[in-house]
Design a protein around this motif. Structure first.
Motif, PDB file in Angstrom:
ATOM      1  N   ASP A 148     -87.414  83.350  45.348  1.00 17.77           N
ATOM      2  CA  ASP A 148     -87.266  82.126  44.564  1.00 17.77           C
ATOM      3  C   ASP A 148     -85.842  81.606  44.727  1.00 17.77           C
ATOM      4  O   ASP A 148     -84.878  82.367  44.565  1.00 17.77           O
ATOM      5  N   ALA A 150     -83.147  78.091  43.917  1.00 23.43           N
ATOM      6  CA  ALA A 150     -82.951  76.863  43.145  1.00 23.43           C
ATOM      7  C   ALA A 150     -81.586  76.281  43.502  1.00 23.43           C
ATOM      8  O   ALA A 150     -80.649  77.000  43.867  1.00 23.43           O
ATOM      9  N   MET A 152     -78.810  73.048  42.148  1.00 21.24           N
ATOM     10  CA  MET A 152     -78.520  72.057  41.118  1.00 21.24           C
ATOM     11  C   MET A 152     -77.197  71.366  41.439  1.00 21.24           C
ATOM     12  O   MET A 152     -76.223  72.014  41.849  1.00 21.24           O
ATOM     13  N   HIS A 162     -81.928  68.555  40.216  1.00 22.10           N
ATOM     14  CA  HIS A 162     -82.347  69.945  40.320  1.00 22.10           C
ATOM     15  C   HIS A 162     -83.516  70.069  41.289  1.00 22.10           C
ATOM     16  O   HIS A 162     -84.414  69.237  41.298  1.00 22.10           O
ATOM     17  N   TRP A 163     -83.467  71.131  42.103  1.00 18.89           N
ATOM     18  CA  TRP A 163     -84.573  71.430  43.008  1.00 18.89           C
ATOM     19  C   TRP A 163     -84.782  72.933  43.028  1.00 18.89           C
ATOM     20  O   TRP A 163     -83.836  73.716  42.945  1.00 18.89           O
ATOM     21  N   GLU A 164     -86.047  73.380  43.095  1.00 14.82           N
ATOM     22  CA  GLU A 164     -86.330  74.799  43.198  1.00 14.82           C
ATOM     23  C   GLU A 164     -87.598  75.009  44.014  1.00 14.82           C
ATOM     24  O   GLU A 164     -88.461  74.129  44.102  1.00 14.82           O
ATOM     25  N   SER A 166     -90.311  78.381  45.760  1.00 16.19           N
ATOM     26  CA  SER A 166     -90.700  79.788  45.784  1.00 16.19           C
ATOM     27  C   SER A 166     -91.586  80.011  47.000  1.00 16.19           C
ATOM     28  O   SER A 166     -92.459  79.186  47.304  1.00 16.19           O
ATOM     29  N   ASP A 204     -87.088  68.125  49.764  1.00 14.01           N
ATOM     30  CA  ASP A 204     -86.707  67.740  48.409  1.00 14.01           C
ATOM     31  C   ASP A 204     -86.965  66.248  48.249  1.00 14.01           C
ATOM     32  O   ASP A 204     -86.216  65.423  48.788  1.00 14.01           O
TER      33      ASP A 204
END
Length: 228
Positions: A148, A150, A152, A162-164, A166, A204
């Motif tokens: 995972d 992320a 920011m 913000h982007w994340e 997995s 993104d």
């Protein structure tokens, strides 16, 4: 009741024999052929690179403890031992923050990243040379990890982008170690392992940026196993 009593007596009578299997010394000319299951614990440190199409990147470089279980089977031919093994581990390999760095070497502390390896595992082939109760070996195979990540960006005035993401990543692993038969049924080991889990690409939509994240780890592990 009679059946239960007879079963209990038989089980109690067998317990000393089972216990002696664990503590009795390994016989001369120990034979490695057989299946086994074990537990392991270790420390891992990694290289993880996040990059985008604009030339900015973050080195997450996660590290932490791992622990899990393994199982396998060995077949001995003279002094040569070949086998197959699988393992699965819970992971504490992570890094909570890293500054974004640009191609020219400058950095931007308004960018933050996290990388967290949730679990990892592998299926490996092993090749070893038996010297009685000692077995130095090498091993290689397919590696898996749940990763995972992320990212920011502090845009000022309390606003954040913000982007994340997995991903279940798949790659390869190579390593080696030494195993010792402490008794006829109890085996202990120490090993080093390098794993390359490949990379993942995401898009993104907020920044219209293609993101590329990879993951590599170095592991030092200790294990103890019961041989059938």
């Amino acid at each position: 009741m009679a059946t239960l009593l007879v079963t209990s007596i038989s089980l109690a009578a067998s317990m000393p024999t089972a216990a002696s299997d664990l503590v009795s010394p390994a016989t001369a000319g120990f034979v490695w052929t057989g299946g086994y299951v074990g537990l392991q614990v270790g420390h891992a440190w990694g290289d993880s690179y996040y990059g985008d199409q604009y030339g900015s990147f973050i080195n997450f470089d996660p590290k932490g403890l791992i622990g899990g279980a393994y199982a396998g089977y060995n077949q001995q031919f003279g002094n040569l031992v070949i086998g197959a093994e699988a393992d699965m581990n819970f992971s504490g390999i992570d890094r909570d923050r890293a500054a974004q760095v640009y191609d020219d070497g400058s950095s931007n502390d308004y960018h933050y990243g996290t990388g967290d390896v949730k679990w990892n595992g592998a299926i490996r082939a092993r090749l070893g040379y038996a010297a009685d109760r000692f077995l130095p070996y090498i091993a290689a195979g397919v590696a898996f990890a749940k990763y995972d990540v992320a990212f920011m960006h502090d845009e000022g005035d309390g606003a954040y982008a913000h982007w994340e993401g997995s991903a279940s990543m798949t790659g390869w692993t190579l390593g080696g170690g030494i195993e010792y038969a402490a008794t006829d049924n109890l085996m202990v080991r120490a090993e080093y392992r390098y794993s390359d889990y490949g990379n993942e690409k995401w898009n993104d939509p907020d920044w219209d940026s293609d993101l590329d994240v990879d993951l590599k780890t170095h592991d030092l592990r200790l294990g103890v196993a019961y041989k059938f």
